[in-house]
Design a protein around this motif. Structure first.
Motif, short mmCIF file in Angstrom:
data_model
loop_
_atom_site.label_atom_id
_atom_site.label_comp_id
_atom_site.label_asym_id
_atom_site.label_seq_id
_atom_site.Cartn_x
_atom_site.Cartn_y
_atom_site.Cartn_z
N PRO A 54 -16.28 -9.43 -36.95
CA PRO A 54 -15.73 -10.16 -35.80
C PRO A 54 -14.37 -9.58 -35.46
O PRO A 54 -13.63 -9.14 -36.36
CB PRO A 54 -15.61 -11.59 -36.32
CG PRO A 54 -16.52 -11.67 -37.49
CD PRO A 54 -16.56 -10.30 -38.09
N SER A 55 -14.02 -9.55 -34.18
CA SER A 55 -12.81 -8.82 -33.77
C SER A 55 -11.55 -9.35 -34.46
O SER A 55 -10.64 -8.59 -34.75
CB SER A 55 -12.65 -8.88 -32.24
OG SER A 55 -12.62 -10.23 -31.84
N VAL A 56 -11.54 -10.66 -34.78
CA VAL A 56 -10.34 -11.20 -35.42
C VAL A 56 -10.16 -10.60 -36.82
O VAL A 56 -9.03 -10.38 -37.28
CB VAL A 56 -10.41 -12.76 -35.48
CG1 VAL A 56 -11.64 -13.22 -36.24
CG2 VAL A 56 -9.15 -13.33 -36.10
N LEU A 57 -11.28 -10.29 -37.49
CA LEU A 57 -11.18 -9.64 -38.80
C LEU A 57 -10.94 -8.14 -38.66
O LEU A 57 -10.18 -7.54 -39.41
CB LEU A 57 -12.47 -9.86 -39.61
CG LEU A 57 -12.80 -11.28 -40.06
CD1 LEU A 57 -14.08 -11.29 -40.88
CD2 LEU A 57 -11.65 -11.87 -40.88
N SER B 95 -17.82 -1.65 -32.74
CA SER B 95 -17.74 -2.85 -31.91
C SER B 95 -19.11 -3.30 -31.43
O SER B 95 -19.28 -4.42 -30.97
CB SER B 95 -16.81 -2.60 -30.71
OG SER B 95 -17.22 -1.43 -30.06
N GLU B 96 -20.12 -2.41 -31.53
CA GLU B 96 -21.49 -2.79 -31.14
C GLU B 96 -22.26 -3.22 -32.38
O GLU B 96 -22.44 -2.43 -33.32
CB GLU B 96 -22.21 -1.59 -30.52
CG GLU B 96 -21.92 -1.39 -29.05
CD GLU B 96 -22.35 -2.59 -28.22
OE1 GLU B 96 -23.47 -3.09 -28.46
OE2 GLU B 96 -21.56 -3.03 -27.36
N PRO B 97 -22.76 -4.46 -32.44
CA PRO B 97 -23.51 -4.91 -33.62
C PRO B 97 -24.69 -3.98 -33.95
O PRO B 97 -24.99 -3.75 -35.12
CB PRO B 97 -24.00 -6.30 -33.22
CG PRO B 97 -23.06 -6.77 -32.16
CD PRO B 97 -22.62 -5.53 -31.43
N ASP C 267 -22.04 -16.37 -31.84
CA ASP C 267 -22.29 -14.95 -31.57
C ASP C 267 -21.84 -14.09 -32.73
O ASP C 267 -20.87 -14.44 -33.41
CB ASP C 267 -21.53 -14.54 -30.30
CG ASP C 267 -22.33 -14.86 -29.05
OD1 ASP C 267 -23.56 -14.97 -29.17
OD2 ASP C 267 -21.72 -14.99 -28.00
N PRO C 268 -22.44 -12.94 -32.95
CA PRO C 268 -23.65 -12.45 -32.28
C PRO C 268 -24.92 -12.98 -32.98
O PRO C 268 -24.87 -13.36 -34.13
CB PRO C 268 -23.53 -10.94 -32.46
CG PRO C 268 -22.75 -10.78 -33.71
CD PRO C 268 -21.83 -11.95 -33.83
N ALA C 269 -26.03 -12.97 -32.23
CA ALA C 269 -27.31 -13.39 -32.80
C ALA C 269 -27.77 -12.36 -33.83
O ALA C 269 -27.38 -11.19 -33.75
CB ALA C 269 -28.35 -13.52 -31.69
#
Lengths: 200, 275
Positions: free
Chosen positions: A69-72, A91-93, A107-109
């Motif tokens: 996740p962007s916060v991490l 950045s792309e799962p 998110d994300p699924a």
């Protein structure tokens, strides 16, 4: 990424700490739903449970892109993983070999991650789902390889619809992601082969 | 990297995961796959047993056991029940394996379809499409030619109803032991660069036909040393006049039975007296 983050140490004894952690992870996926202690003896960075950090330290390297996740990713955890594992943080799962998600976040699924291909189902994402607790939540019954008859687990703090996503992941077998639910220094494995639902 | 391959192998039972096989201190084809898998999992708490065709005392088994005793400083044993990791070449011990034990197979040719279709690109597609008709045709041709399925080792199995897998060239006698085994089974093919796995309590079904059901070998006489029945026996030539005896392939099982007083027709004297 902030440059003033102090990066904490990784393994003090990499050979034996990673071996011990790996055996716990192997047991977690070979016997889905059993609680396995992944005590690496490390202090994890902010935002990662000890089991999550130990698992990534054991398994990830320059060949395995990690999704966070962007916060991490922009915080201490991202810097710690870049330094100790040498992994690229993507950045792309769908590009990730490993991913860390918060079980409660929508998110994300699971389907956003790489499920592998027909010819190479092994090239799928292994997702570490950090949850509020490994017991005390909704009880689900597991069956499948590694489980003698059936096994019940009740991890807490998972988003609504999470078990439907896990069941859909199993429906795509042999494609699919493999899950490790982590809290504190323990994990539960949920490989794609595990069926969710009532006992037979 | 081997550890990541092992985790994916366990998640997709029977599927062969490609891995970057490393140089080992012995020639490819001598157990490099098994050694790499054992080396990836073994730790100070483990006790290692190594068997070669069921025997603890043959060259390959002795060498690999000594190698890990030296480089990993682990305890070794010849007793199946005491071992946490058993590396094997082509047998499964007679004693029932239990939860927590890991069986590591050395595999020469991991692809069950290889002798039917030499191209890797094609066999990979066949696995992806679950297209195993060719294997059934092969078994059928056995019946047409010999009146029975003549495959006696490396007998193909289907794992968890999905992947057809080579059980490594174990005698088909051992196939039923893989089904719902309590132990974790890991397979390493070093030369062919493949790792695959069967988790505990996983369905492993030998391929057959309704009117030609799968059967294991049966032996008329018990082991000549320990009198065991229902175990896999090796033929030993005694002289050049056709004399021969059948003895347990699993040496630990045979020694254990003799230590408990079981005697076969050619046992002679007790073990203690022999020493």
């Amino acid at each position: 990424m902030t440059t003033d983050t102090l990066i904490g140490p990784g393994f003090s004894d990499p050979v034996f700490q990673s071996q011990g952690a790996f055996r716990a992870l192997l047991a977690a996926l070979a016997e889905p739903g059993t609680r396995q202690g992944v005590a690496g003896g490390i202090t994890p960075p902010d935002g990662l449970h000890a089991a999550t950090a130990t698992a990534l330290l054991t398994l990830a390297d320059y060949e395995t892109p990690i999704w966070l996740p962007s916060v991490l990713r922009d915080g201490a955890a991202g810097a710690w993983l870049r330094f100790h594992c040498g992994s690229v943080l993507v950045s792309e799962p769908g590009d990730a070999a490993f991913a860390v998600i918060d079980g409660a976040t929508i998110d994300p699924a699971l389907s956003a991650f790489d499920a592998g291909t027909d010819q190479f189902p092994d090239r799928s994402t292994t997702i570490i789902v950090q949850c509020a607790a490994l017991d005390g939540g909704e009880t689900v019954t597991l069956t499948g390889p590694g489980i003698a008859r059936s096994r019940q687990i009740a991890p807490a703090g998972l988003r609504p619809g999470f078990w439907a996503e896990v069941a859909a992941n199993n429906d795509a077998y042999p494609l699919g992601v493999d899950l490790l639910l982590s809290h504190g220094d323990a994990v539960l494995g949920l490989p794609r082969s595990t069926r969710i639902g009532e006992a037979l | 990297m081997i550890r990541r391959a092992l985790l994916k192998a366990v998640a997709v039972p029977g599927y062969q995961v490609p891995f970057g096989s490393r140089e080992m201190p012995l020639a490819r084809g001598w157990g490099t796959g098994g050694i790499q898998v054992t080396a990836a999992i073994i730790g100070p708490a483990d006790t290692l047993k190594v068997i070669d065709q069921g025997a603890d005392d043959t060259t390959n088994a002795v060498s690999i056991r000594a190698f890990f005793a030296k480089v990993a400083e682990v305890a070794t044993t010849t007793h199946t029940a005491e071992a946490t990791i058993i590396q094997t070449r082509h047998r499964i011990p007679e004693a029932k394996l239990t939860e927590g034990q890991v069986l590591v197979y050395q595999v020469p040719i991991p692809e069950p379809l290889r002798f039917l279709e030499p191209r890797e690109t094609e066999t990979r597609k066949m696995h992806a499409l679950e297209e195993y008709g060719l294997m059934h045709v092969k078994l059928y041709e056995d019946i047409a030619r010999h009146g029975r399925i003549a495959t006696t080792y490396a007998y193909p199995v289907k794992v968890e109803g999905r992947y057809v897998m080579d059980p490594s060239p174990t005698p088909k006698f051992d196939n039923p032991k893989m089904h719902m085994s309590e132990a974790l089974q890991l397979f390493g093919a070093g030369r062919e660069k493949r790792i695959y796995a069967v988790p505990p309590y996983t369905e492993v079904v030998s391929l057959d036909f309704e009117d030609q059901p799968f059967e294991i070998q049966h032996f008329e006489d018990p082991c000549a040393l320990c009198g065991a029945e229902g175990v896999y026996l090796d033929e030993v030539i005694l002289d050049d006049h056709g004399g021969h005896m059948f003895v347990c392939s699993d040496t630990d099982n045979c020694e254990d039975r003799r230590a408990h007083g079981h005697r076969g027709t050619l046992a002679g004297h007790a073990l203690e007296a022999a020493e």
